[in-house]
Write a protein that holds these residues in place. Sequence first.
Motif, PDB file in Angstrom:
ATOM      1  N   MET A   1      -2.259  19.142   8.722  1.00 47.30           N
ATOM      2  CA  MET A   1      -0.921  18.900   8.229  1.00 47.30           C
ATOM      3  C   MET A   1      -0.971  18.812   6.706  1.00 47.30           C
ATOM      4  SD  MET A   1       1.763  15.908   9.287  1.00 47.30           S
ATOM      5  CE  MET A   1       2.336  16.725  10.761  1.00 47.30           C
ATOM      6  N   ALA A   2       0.005  19.356   6.051  1.00 42.34           N
ATOM      7  CA  ALA A   2       0.024  19.429   4.598  1.00 42.34           C
ATOM      8  C   ALA A   2       0.392  18.106   3.942  1.00 42.34           C
ATOM      9  CB  ALA A   2       0.997  20.511   4.142  1.00 42.34           C
ATOM     10  N   HIS A   3       1.075  17.223   4.658  1.00 42.85           N
ATOM     11  CA  HIS A   3       1.469  15.960   4.044  1.00 42.85           C
ATOM     12  C   HIS A   3       1.070  14.784   4.940  1.00 42.85           C
ATOM     13  CE1 HIS A   3       4.849  17.670   6.309  1.00 42.85           C
ATOM     14  NE2 HIS A   3       5.122  16.440   6.674  1.00 42.85           N
ATOM     15  N   THR A   4       0.625  13.707   4.290  1.00 44.93           N
ATOM     16  CA  THR A   4       0.156  12.540   5.030  1.00 44.93           C
ATOM     17  C   THR A   4       0.485  11.255   4.273  1.00 44.93           C
ATOM     18  OG1 THR A   4      -2.019  12.614   3.965  1.00 44.93           O
ATOM     19  CG2 THR A   4      -1.812  13.736   6.081  1.00 44.93           C
ATOM     20  N   PHE A   5       0.625  10.173   5.026  1.00 45.54           N
ATOM     21  CA  PHE A   5       0.643   8.832   4.469  1.00 45.54           C
ATOM     22  C   PHE A   5      -0.752   8.263   4.682  1.00 45.54           C
ATOM     23  CE2 PHE A   5       5.185   9.299   5.341  1.00 45.54           C
ATOM     24  CZ  PHE A   5       5.738   8.762   4.192  1.00 45.54           C
ATOM     25  N   GLU A   6      -1.277   7.621   3.675  1.00 46.97           N
ATOM     26  CA  GLU A   6      -2.621   7.066   3.756  1.00 46.97           C
ATOM     27  C   GLU A   6      -2.557   5.589   3.380  1.00 46.97           C
ATOM     28  OE1 GLU A   6      -5.308   9.069   1.152  1.00 46.97           O
ATOM     29  OE2 GLU A   6      -6.931   7.692   1.526  1.00 46.97           O
ATOM     30  N   ILE A   7      -3.077   4.725   4.247  1.00 49.50           N
ATOM     31  CA  ILE A   7      -3.186   3.297   3.955  1.00 49.50           C
ATOM     32  C   ILE A   7      -4.605   3.046   3.472  1.00 49.50           C
ATOM     33  CG2 ILE A   7      -3.135   0.963   4.910  1.00 49.50           C
ATOM     34  CD1 ILE A   7      -1.148   1.992   7.009  1.00 49.50           C
ATOM     35  N   TYR A   8      -4.718   2.327   2.351  1.00 44.91           N
ATOM     36  CA  TYR A   8      -6.046   2.019   1.824  1.00 44.91           C
ATOM     37  C   TYR A   8      -6.024   0.642   1.179  1.00 44.91           C
ATOM     38  CZ  TYR A   8      -4.170   3.182  -2.797  1.00 44.91           C
ATOM     39  OH  TYR A   8      -3.414   3.214  -3.944  1.00 44.91           O
ATOM     40  N   LYS A   9      -7.197   0.083   0.956  1.00 40.99           N
ATOM     41  CA  LYS A   9      -7.323  -1.198   0.272  1.00 40.99           C
ATOM     42  C   LYS A   9      -7.682  -0.935  -1.185  1.00 40.99           C
ATOM     43  CE  LYS A   9      -8.413  -5.143   3.078  1.00 40.99           C
ATOM     44  NZ  LYS A   9      -9.433  -6.110   3.466  1.00 40.99           N
ATOM     45  N   ASP A  10      -6.968  -1.618  -2.094  1.00 38.83           N
ATOM     46  CA  ASP A  10      -7.266  -1.457  -3.511  1.00 38.83           C
ATOM     47  C   ASP A  10      -8.374  -2.429  -3.921  1.00 38.83           C
ATOM     48  OD1 ASP A  10      -6.047  -3.954  -3.799  1.00 38.83           O
ATOM     49  OD2 ASP A  10      -4.226  -3.153  -4.711  1.00 38.83           O
ATOM     50  N   LYS A  11      -8.721  -2.426  -5.206  1.00 36.80           N
ATOM     51  CA  LYS A  11      -9.814  -3.268  -5.698  1.00 36.80           C
ATOM     52  C   LYS A  11      -9.513  -4.753  -5.553  1.00 36.80           C
ATOM     53  CE  LYS A  11     -11.572   0.094  -8.960  1.00 36.80           C
ATOM     54  NZ  LYS A  11     -11.841   0.425 -10.365  1.00 36.80           N
ATOM     55  N   ALA A  12      -8.229  -5.118  -5.530  1.00 36.78           N
ATOM     56  CA  ALA A  12      -7.829  -6.517  -5.374  1.00 36.78           C
ATOM     57  C   ALA A  12      -7.795  -6.950  -3.908  1.00 36.78           C
ATOM     58  CB  ALA A  12      -6.455  -6.740  -6.012  1.00 36.78           C
ATOM     59  N   GLY A  13      -8.071  -6.015  -2.999  1.00 32.11           N
ATOM     60  CA  GLY A  13      -8.076  -6.332  -1.576  1.00 32.11           C
ATOM     61  C   GLY A  13      -6.720  -6.212  -0.905  1.00 32.11           C
ATOM     62  N   GLU A  14      -5.734  -5.673  -1.628  1.00 30.98           N
ATOM     63  CA  GLU A  14      -4.409  -5.485  -1.049  1.00 30.98           C
ATOM     64  C   GLU A  14      -4.306  -4.105  -0.408  1.00 30.98           C
ATOM     65  OE1 GLU A  14      -1.349  -8.137  -3.569  1.00 30.98           O
ATOM     66  OE2 GLU A  14      -1.902  -6.258  -4.521  1.00 30.98           O
ATOM     67  N   PHE A  15      -3.421  -4.002   0.571  1.00 28.24           N
ATOM     68  CA  PHE A  15      -3.185  -2.731   1.245  1.00 28.24           C
ATOM     69  C   PHE A  15      -2.113  -1.958   0.473  1.00 28.24           C
ATOM     70  CE2 PHE A  15      -4.806  -5.511   4.533  1.00 28.24           C
ATOM     71  CZ  PHE A  15      -5.754  -4.704   5.143  1.00 28.24           C
ATOM     72  N   ARG A  16      -2.358  -0.709   0.265  1.00 27.04           N
ATOM     73  CA  ARG A  16      -1.405   0.172  -0.406  1.00 27.04           C
ATOM     74  C   ARG A  16      -1.229   1.427   0.433  1.00 27.04           C
ATOM     75  NH1 ARG A  16      -0.328  -0.832  -5.977  1.00 27.04           N
ATOM     76  NH2 ARG A  16      -1.492  -2.644  -6.670  1.00 27.04           N
ATOM     77  N   VAL A  17      -0.117   2.103   0.197  1.00 29.68           N
ATOM     78  CA  VAL A  17       0.171   3.368   0.874  1.00 29.68           C
ATOM     79  C   VAL A  17       0.301   4.432  -0.193  1.00 29.68           C
ATOM     80  CG1 VAL A  17       1.850   4.638   2.266  1.00 29.68           C
ATOM     81  CG2 VAL A  17       1.424   2.216   2.735  1.00 29.68           C
ATOM     82  N   ARG A  18      -0.326   5.562   0.046  1.00 37.44           N
ATOM     83  CA  ARG A  18      -0.095   6.706  -0.830  1.00 37.44           C
ATOM     84  C   ARG A  18       0.352   7.876   0.028  1.00 37.44           C
ATOM     85  NH1 ARG A  18      -5.811   6.308  -3.370  1.00 37.44           N
ATOM     86  NH2 ARG A  18      -7.086   6.454  -1.523  1.00 37.44           N
TER      87      ARG A  18
END
Length: 58
Positions: A1-18
């Motif tokens: 699929m050409a487009h996706t939502f990705e959940i990841y943890k940042d350096k501060a330990g918070e969850f972010r979506v890109r």
Amino acid sequence: MAHTFEIYKDKAGEFRVRFKYNSEVMFSTEGYSSKASARSAIDSIKKNGPGAETVDNS
């Protein structure tokens, strides 16, 4: 699929979506304390995004 939502943890330990399109990051969200909140952000974007207005502040 050409487009996706990705959940990841940042350096501060918070969850972010890109959002990626063809592997390019189009935008990312603020940090969330829980993965459930990040998933809720994705649901909100999917639900409300198609009707969002464009505001040109240039």
